[in-house]
Design a protein around this motif. Sequence first.
Motif, PDB file in Angstrom:
ATOM      1  N   ALA A 112      47.232  34.117  42.401  1.00 12.25           N
ATOM      2  CA  ALA A 112      47.421  33.555  40.944  1.00 12.25           C
ATOM      3  C   ALA A 112      48.732  32.930  40.738  1.00 12.25           C
ATOM      4  O   ALA A 112      48.691  31.703  40.076  1.00 12.25           O
ATOM      5  CB  ALA A 112      47.104  34.603  39.986  1.00 12.25           C
ATOM      6  N   GLU A 113      49.744  33.555  40.965  1.00 13.27           N
ATOM      7  CA  GLU A 113      51.161  33.118  40.672  1.00 13.27           C
ATOM      8  C   GLU A 113      51.700  31.883  41.395  1.00 13.27           C
ATOM      9  O   GLU A 113      52.023  30.868  40.949  1.00 13.27           O
ATOM     10  CB  GLU A 113      52.319  34.344  40.925  1.00 13.27           C
ATOM     11  CG  GLU A 113      52.112  35.177  39.513  1.00 13.27           C
ATOM     12  CD  GLU A 113      53.096  36.257  39.933  1.00 13.27           C
ATOM     13  OE1 GLU A 113      54.096  36.116  40.757  1.00 13.27           O
ATOM     14  OE2 GLU A 113      53.188  37.349  39.075  1.00 13.27           O
ATOM     15  N   GLN A 114      51.309  32.003  42.605  1.00 13.22           N
ATOM     16  CA  GLN A 114      51.638  30.568  43.584  1.00 13.22           C
ATOM     17  C   GLN A 114      50.782  29.430  43.333  1.00 13.22           C
ATOM     18  O   GLN A 114      51.130  28.501  43.486  1.00 13.22           O
ATOM     19  CB  GLN A 114      51.663  31.179  44.880  1.00 13.22           C
ATOM     20  CG  GLN A 114      52.772  32.247  45.412  1.00 13.22           C
ATOM     21  CD  GLN A 114      52.501  33.035  46.736  1.00 13.22           C
ATOM     22  OE1 GLN A 114      51.585  32.330  47.363  1.00 13.22           O
ATOM     23  NE2 GLN A 114      53.487  33.849  47.007  1.00 13.22           N
ATOM     24  N   CYS A 115      49.658  29.603  42.818  1.00 13.23           N
ATOM     25  CA  CYS A 115      48.819  28.387  42.592  1.00 13.23           C
ATOM     26  C   CYS A 115      48.374  28.169  41.023  1.00 13.23           C
ATOM     27  O   CYS A 115      47.460  27.585  41.179  1.00 13.23           O
ATOM     28  CB  CYS A 115      47.246  29.001  43.478  1.00 13.23           C
ATOM     29  SG  CYS A 115      47.678  29.197  45.200  1.00 13.23           S
TER      30      CYS A 115
ATOM     31  N   ASN B 189      37.548  36.708  41.662  1.00 11.24           N
ATOM     32  CA  ASN B 189      38.030  36.130  40.471  1.00 11.24           C
ATOM     33  C   ASN B 189      39.609  35.977  41.096  1.00 11.24           C
ATOM     34  O   ASN B 189      40.379  37.226  41.202  1.00 11.24           O
ATOM     35  CB  ASN B 189      38.107  37.162  39.223  1.00 11.24           C
ATOM     36  CG  ASN B 189      39.025  36.372  38.171  1.00 11.24           C
ATOM     37  OD1 ASN B 189      39.819  35.380  38.374  1.00 11.24           O
ATOM     38  ND2 ASN B 189      38.618  36.497  36.839  1.00 11.24           N
ATOM     39  N   TYR B 190      40.207  34.863  41.186  1.00 12.92           N
ATOM     40  CA  TYR B 190      41.443  34.621  42.015  1.00 12.92           C
ATOM     41  C   TYR B 190      42.616  35.287  41.090  1.00 12.92           C
ATOM     42  O   TYR B 190      43.620  35.801  41.680  1.00 12.92           O
ATOM     43  CB  TYR B 190      41.673  33.142  42.262  1.00 12.92           C
ATOM     44  CG  TYR B 190      42.420  32.295  41.162  1.00 12.92           C
ATOM     45  CD1 TYR B 190      43.564  32.180  40.978  1.00 12.92           C
ATOM     46  CD2 TYR B 190      41.505  31.968  40.164  1.00 12.92           C
ATOM     47  CE1 TYR B 190      44.337  31.641  39.839  1.00 12.92           C
ATOM     48  CE2 TYR B 190      42.040  31.506  38.840  1.00 12.92           C
ATOM     49  CZ  TYR B 190      43.501  31.301  38.820  1.00 12.92           C
ATOM     50  OH  TYR B 190      44.013  30.591  37.711  1.00 12.92           O
ATOM     51  N   LEU B 191      42.233  35.515  39.621  1.00  9.05           N
ATOM     52  CA  LEU B 191      43.238  36.088  38.945  1.00  9.05           C
ATOM     53  C   LEU B 191      43.815  37.634  39.396  1.00  9.05           C
ATOM     54  O   LEU B 191      44.782  38.219  39.163  1.00  9.05           O
ATOM     55  CB  LEU B 191      42.814  36.327  37.613  1.00  9.05           C
ATOM     56  CG  LEU B 191      43.164  34.590  36.871  1.00  9.05           C
ATOM     57  CD1 LEU B 191      42.326  34.635  35.598  1.00  9.05           C
ATOM     58  CD2 LEU B 191      44.234  34.062  36.892  1.00  9.05           C
ATOM     59  N   ASN B 192      42.695  38.241  40.185  1.00  9.70           N
ATOM     60  CA  ASN B 192      42.762  39.629  40.651  1.00  9.70           C
ATOM     61  C   ASN B 192      43.736  39.703  41.905  1.00  9.70           C
ATOM     62  O   ASN B 192      43.828  40.857  42.520  1.00  9.70           O
ATOM     63  CB  ASN B 192      41.390  40.309  40.899  1.00  9.70           C
ATOM     64  CG  ASN B 192      40.684  40.409  39.688  1.00  9.70           C
ATOM     65  OD1 ASN B 192      41.428  40.582  38.564  1.00  9.70           O
ATOM     66  ND2 ASN B 192      39.495  40.514  39.692  1.00  9.70           N
TER      67      ASN B 192
ATOM     68  N   ARG C 148      34.256  31.180  41.600  1.00 12.09           N
ATOM     69  CA  ARG C 148      34.277  29.768  41.458  1.00 12.09           C
ATOM     70  C   ARG C 148      35.467  29.130  41.703  1.00 12.09           C
ATOM     71  O   ARG C 148      35.449  27.830  42.203  1.00 12.09           O
ATOM     72  CB  ARG C 148      33.898  29.219  39.840  1.00 12.09           C
ATOM     73  CG  ARG C 148      32.523  29.923  39.946  1.00 12.09           C
ATOM     74  CD  ARG C 148      31.974  29.654  38.401  1.00 12.09           C
ATOM     75  NE  ARG C 148      32.783  30.451  37.651  1.00 12.09           N
ATOM     76  CZ  ARG C 148      31.991  31.334  36.668  1.00 12.09           C
ATOM     77  NH1 ARG C 148      30.687  31.109  36.412  1.00 12.09           N
ATOM     78  NH2 ARG C 148      32.557  32.240  35.766  1.00 12.09           N
ATOM     79  N   VAL C 149      36.694  29.569  41.522  1.00 10.48           N
ATOM     80  CA  VAL C 149      37.888  28.785  41.696  1.00 10.48           C
ATOM     81  C   VAL C 149      38.184  28.753  43.121  1.00 10.48           C
ATOM     82  O   VAL C 149      38.595  27.965  43.927  1.00 10.48           O
ATOM     83  CB  VAL C 149      39.090  29.668  40.998  1.00 10.48           C
ATOM     84  CG1 VAL C 149      40.375  28.941  41.456  1.00 10.48           C
ATOM     85  CG2 VAL C 149      38.990  29.405  39.298  1.00 10.48           C
TER      86      VAL C 149
END
Length: 124
Positions: free
Chosen positions: A102-105, A94-97, A122-123
Amino acid sequence: RLVACLMRNVNHESMSQPCVSTVRDMIHRESENYRLNYPLIQQCDDAVTKYCKKEDEEEGNEGQVLSCLKANLDNIGEKCVHEVSIVIQRAHENYLNDVPLAEQCKVDVSTLCKKVQPGKGRVL
């Protein structure tokens, strides 16, 4: 040990949805503040002091400490590498981890991947 077990099994199909949600929230909080990740603190305290002191001293910069540890994988101890590898695996799930990612994208994900639900890689 119980929490570590739940984190390892967060994608298991028999885990209840409320538990999955709670565990994923916990994983995300740990990614935002590495100090909440007890095994990582235990195994990487010396590496943080030696290689990531500047990032550690900056308030609200906990995600950068994890980035610093990732950048120093060749220099840190084997047990610390193991804990950082777990963090990397969770970020791939999970890219949010991965707080800096997460902040840059954020804008790109919201425009290019808006129909993709985060989780299970998935992301990325």
